[in-house]
Enzyme design. Structure first.
Site, PDB file in Angstrom:
ATOM      1  N   LYS A 154       0.823  -1.212   0.000  1.00  0.00           N
ATOM      2  CA  LYS A 154       0.000   0.000   0.000  1.00  0.00           C
ATOM      3  C   LYS A 154       0.858   1.264   0.000  1.00  0.00           C
ATOM      4  CE  LYS A 154      -3.014  -2.797  -0.365  1.00  0.00           C
ATOM      5  NZ  LYS A 154      -3.418  -3.083  -1.737  1.00  0.00           N
TER       6      LYS A 154
ATOM      7  N   ARG B 211      -6.898  -8.001 -10.557  1.00  0.00           N
ATOM      8  CA  ARG B 211      -7.560  -9.266 -10.884  1.00  0.00           C
ATOM      9  C   ARG B 211      -8.912  -8.982 -11.525  1.00  0.00           C
ATOM     10  NH1 ARG B 211      -8.756  -8.287  -5.314  1.00  0.00           N
ATOM     11  NH2 ARG B 211     -10.982  -7.877  -5.133  1.00  0.00           N
TER      12      ARG B 211
ATOM     13  N   HIS C  76     -16.668  -5.053   5.356  1.00  0.00           N
ATOM     14  CA  HIS C  76     -15.748  -5.046   4.214  1.00  0.00           C
ATOM     15  C   HIS C  76     -16.040  -6.122   3.180  1.00  0.00           C
ATOM     16  CE1 HIS C  76     -13.736  -1.985   6.381  1.00  0.00           C
ATOM     17  NE2 HIS C  76     -13.389  -2.790   7.363  1.00  0.00           N
TER      18      HIS C  76
ATOM     19  N   GLU D  84      -3.121   7.238   7.241  1.00  0.00           N
ATOM     20  CA  GLU D  84      -3.892   8.060   6.303  1.00  0.00           C
ATOM     21  C   GLU D  84      -4.858   8.931   7.085  1.00  0.00           C
ATOM     22  OE1 GLU D  84      -6.125   5.706   3.495  1.00  0.00           O
ATOM     23  OE2 GLU D  84      -4.333   4.893   2.559  1.00  0.00           O
TER      24      GLU D  84
HETATM   25  C1  MV4 Z   1     -10.591   4.254   4.389  1.00  0.00           C
HETATM   26  C2  MV4 Z   1     -11.782   4.833   4.871  1.00  0.00           C
HETATM   27  C3  MV4 Z   1     -11.741   6.160   5.213  1.00  0.00           C
HETATM   28  N1  MV4 Z   1     -10.590   6.865   5.119  1.00  0.00           N
HETATM   29  N2  MV4 Z   1      -9.477   4.993   4.308  1.00  0.00           N
HETATM   30  C4  MV4 Z   1     -12.256  -0.192   3.969  1.00  0.00           C
HETATM   31  C5  MV4 Z   1     -11.802  -1.245   3.012  1.00  0.00           C
HETATM   32  C6  MV4 Z   1     -10.426  -0.877   2.650  1.00  0.00           C
HETATM   33  N3  MV4 Z   1     -10.160  -1.211   1.283  1.00  0.00           N
HETATM   34  C7  MV4 Z   1     -10.337   0.583   2.909  1.00  0.00           C
HETATM   35  N4  MV4 Z   1     -11.476   0.936   3.687  1.00  0.00           N
HETATM   36  C8  MV4 Z   1     -11.640   2.202   4.096  1.00  0.00           C
HETATM   37  N5  MV4 Z   1     -10.535   2.985   4.011  1.00  0.00           N
HETATM   38  C9  MV4 Z   1      -9.496   6.261   4.678  1.00  0.00           C
HETATM   39  N6  MV4 Z   1      -8.368   6.972   4.600  1.00  0.00           N
HETATM   40  C10 MV4 Z   1     -12.923   4.052   4.962  1.00  0.00           C
HETATM   41  C11 MV4 Z   1     -12.844   2.723   4.605  1.00  0.00           C
HETATM   42  C12 MV4 Z   1     -14.057   1.993   4.784  1.00  0.00           C
HETATM   43  C13 MV4 Z   1     -14.830   1.565   3.727  1.00  0.00           C
HETATM   44  C14 MV4 Z   1     -14.460   1.819   2.419  1.00  0.00           C
HETATM   45  C15 MV4 Z   1     -15.227   1.390   1.381  1.00  0.00           C
HETATM   46  C16 MV4 Z   1     -16.400   0.699   1.616  1.00  0.00           C
HETATM   47  C17 MV4 Z   1     -16.791   0.421   2.901  1.00  0.00           C
HETATM   48  C18 MV4 Z   1     -16.010   0.843   3.960  1.00  0.00           C
HETATM   49  C19 MV4 Z   1     -16.430   0.567   5.265  1.00  0.00           C
HETATM   50  C20 MV4 Z   1     -15.660   0.984   6.301  1.00  0.00           C
HETATM   51  C21 MV4 Z   1     -14.475   1.674   6.076  1.00  0.00           C
END
Ligand code: MV4
Length: 506
Positions: A116, A292, A235, A200
């Site tokens: 990442k 993918r 997730h 982040e």
């Molecule tokens: C985040 C975020 C808010 N701010 N990063 C969740 C899955 C992973 N791929 C990254 N995720 C998140 N990263 C920052 N800087 C909120 C989430 C997140 C989220 C993102 C997409 C769909 C659902 C989610 C549920 C909780 C948190």
């Protein structure tokens, strides 16, 4: 194009890939674990070989066994599907070294996007907006404290080797840093074998929108529009759609161009997805790239008319992409509902078991991608996804109405599924208005309005039908009750299957 292609996966995605191979006339071979002897992909492939015991580490993840089998059987291409070995750069590299075409992106692109921090650095250098934060792992609590002062709370700690939500922790105030730092580190270590974490800025209530891209080995890259994947639970995506209600033509063009820039920066070819977080001002930020074919790819296929698996095959074989950007036309709207064998009334607990009866939906604009059949026993060892229902409509409303109709047609007995929950979402006014956030599911479950619509109504209908039947028997006459002028002339048990009619009349 290929002499023989191995599908190194199982379930619905193995079936999906086998279908594409059959359509283009490529001989097929697949692998299976001892738990999957009776799986649909085994029955559909021309050749199938057992490669080990049920646990994935002993079968579907056995790189050496898989490659040596491929060589033995004259396989010259391996499609990894999603999950398992799909994003393992060691496997992609091992295929190339064995003279077998890995039907996916180059190993270096998988590797670059797997870290990442490294991907964030590369994206920044390429001019792709990333969520504010670090591009190097953090060393200690003091460093996190300083970063938080710059970025402002809340911040989020994420595993460098993570992705998809595992190994991440939100920090709302300085007092939480110490324990969060340790907890995230140890979670990252146990989940990914790498304790490195980075920081982040945490975006609150973001939308999750991803862009499908496609590239060939000559540097041609196109985008196929976006998918809105905001409706998730822990997730795990549950419902995806395209287009996103948030994205207009100009934003689509910008996100598409940004996704292409991201892919170009890592020398990408094949199908891939660039994930963005979108804030309330519609600013979008690179989150990660999935190197993918994704579970939700059919949504894009339905609105573009492009077969992504066939494009992957062509590109891997060294052909040019079939399409240029100007050939891509977006038509109508598509939605995918993932049918998991989970009990929505018991915290979505997995419910594997034997499928006693099954009738999948059909008719206009409906696609059902499944890996099961009547009599099949869903193994406990793998993902409980049993089917994906995808509907297309001229617009979002028609796609949703078709989905509601398709879910009504769906008959599955023997295992519990989240279908009643999905039906509740299709009738939910917030969903219909496109008013969704990442907290949508938990909020809806909390209000208790989602599952009621399916299960409890069905129980009420059964009770009513039984009561009507008893009344009939005790009177000994043909005196079925009239409901809103509709005489129940048929066997009331049969009426229970007619959810639409009964819902509107009762
Ligand atoms: C985040 C975020 C808010 N701010 N990063 C969740 C899955 C992973 N791929 C990254 N995720 C998140 N990263 C920052 N800087 C909120 C989430 C997140 C989220 C993102 C997409 C769909 C659902 C989610 C549920 C909780 C948190």
């Amino acid at each position: 194009m290929f002499r023989k292609v191995m599908v190194a996966n199982r379930g619905e995605i193995a079936v999906r890939i086998l279908r594409a191979l059959k359509e283009v006339g490529i001989p097929t071979l697949t692998i299976y674990s001892e738990a999957d002897r009776n799986s649909l992909h085994v029955r559909m492939a021309e050749e199938a070989y057992c490669i080990g015991p049920p646990p994935a580490e002993e079968s579907y993840l056995q790189i050496k066994k898989i490659i040596s089998l491929a060589k033995d059987k004259g396989v010259d291409g391996i499609h990894p599907g999603y999950g398992f070995l799909a994003e393992n750069p060691v496997f992609a590299q091992a295929c190339q070294e064995a003279g077998i075409n890995f039907i996916g992106p180059p190993a270096y692109a998988i590797e670059a996007m797997g870290s990442k921090t490294r991907s964030r650095e590369m994206m920044q250098d390429a001019g792709v907006p990333v969520v504010p934060g670090t591009t190097k792992p953090v060393r200690d609590e003091a460093e996190i404290f300083r970063l938080a002062s710059d970025l402002g709370y809340p911040i989020v700690l994420k595993a460098v080797a993570g992705g998809g939500g595992k190994g991440m922790r939100v920090i709302k105030r300085a007092a939480e840093i110490k324990s969060a730092f340790r907890a995230t580190q140890s979670e990252a270590q146990s989940a990914f074998g790498d304790s490195a974490i980075y920081v982040e800025k945490y975006l609150e209530n973001p939308r999750h929108i991803e862009v499908q891209i496609l590239g060939d080995k000559f540097g041609n890259l196109i985008h196929l529009g976006e998918r809105e994947c905001t409706i998730q639970r822990r997730h795990q995506k549950v419902i995806e759609e395209s287009p996103s209600v948030l994205v207009d033509e100009e934003m689509r063009r910008q996100m598409g161009e940004t996704a292409i820039r991201a892919a170009r920066a890592v020398g990408y070819f094949s199908a891939g997805t660039v994930e963005f977080l979108v804030d309330k001002h519609k600013n979008f930020y690179f989150l990660e790239m999935n190197t993918r074919l994704q579970v939700e790819h059919p949504v894009t296929e339905m609105v573009t008319g492009i077969d992504l698996v066939k494009e992957m095959l062509k590109v891997a074989a060294g052909h040019n992409l079939t399409y240029r950007q100007e050939d891509i036309k977006f038509r109508g709207a598509a939605i995918e509902c993932r049918v998991y064998a989970e009990d929505p009334l018991n915290n979505f607990f997995p419910c594997p078991g034997k499928i006693l009866s099954l009738r999948t939906p059909g008719g206009p604009g409906v696609r059902d991608d499944t890996g099961v059949y009547p009599g099949f026993e869903i193994p406990i060892y793998y993902d409980p996804l049993i089917s994906k229902v995808i509907t297309w409509g001229r617009d979002r409303e028609e796609a949703i109405h078709r989905m509601a109709r398709a879910l009504q047609e769906y008959v599955i007995n023997g295992v519990k599924t989240i279908i009643p929950f999905l039906q509740g979402v299709m009738e939910d006014k917030h969903f219909l208005q496109g008013d969704i956030t990442t907290e949508y599911i938990d909020q809806k479950l909390h209000r208790g309005s989602l599952v009621d619509a399916g299960y409890f109504k069905e129980v009420a209908v059964l009770a009513a039908a039984l009561d009507a039947y008893r009344t009939e028997i005790s009177r000994g006459t043909n005196s079925f009750p009239k409901i809103n002028g509709l005489k129940m002339v048929d066997n009331p048990w049969k009426m229970t299957g007619r959810r639409m009619l009964l819902d509107s009349r009762l």
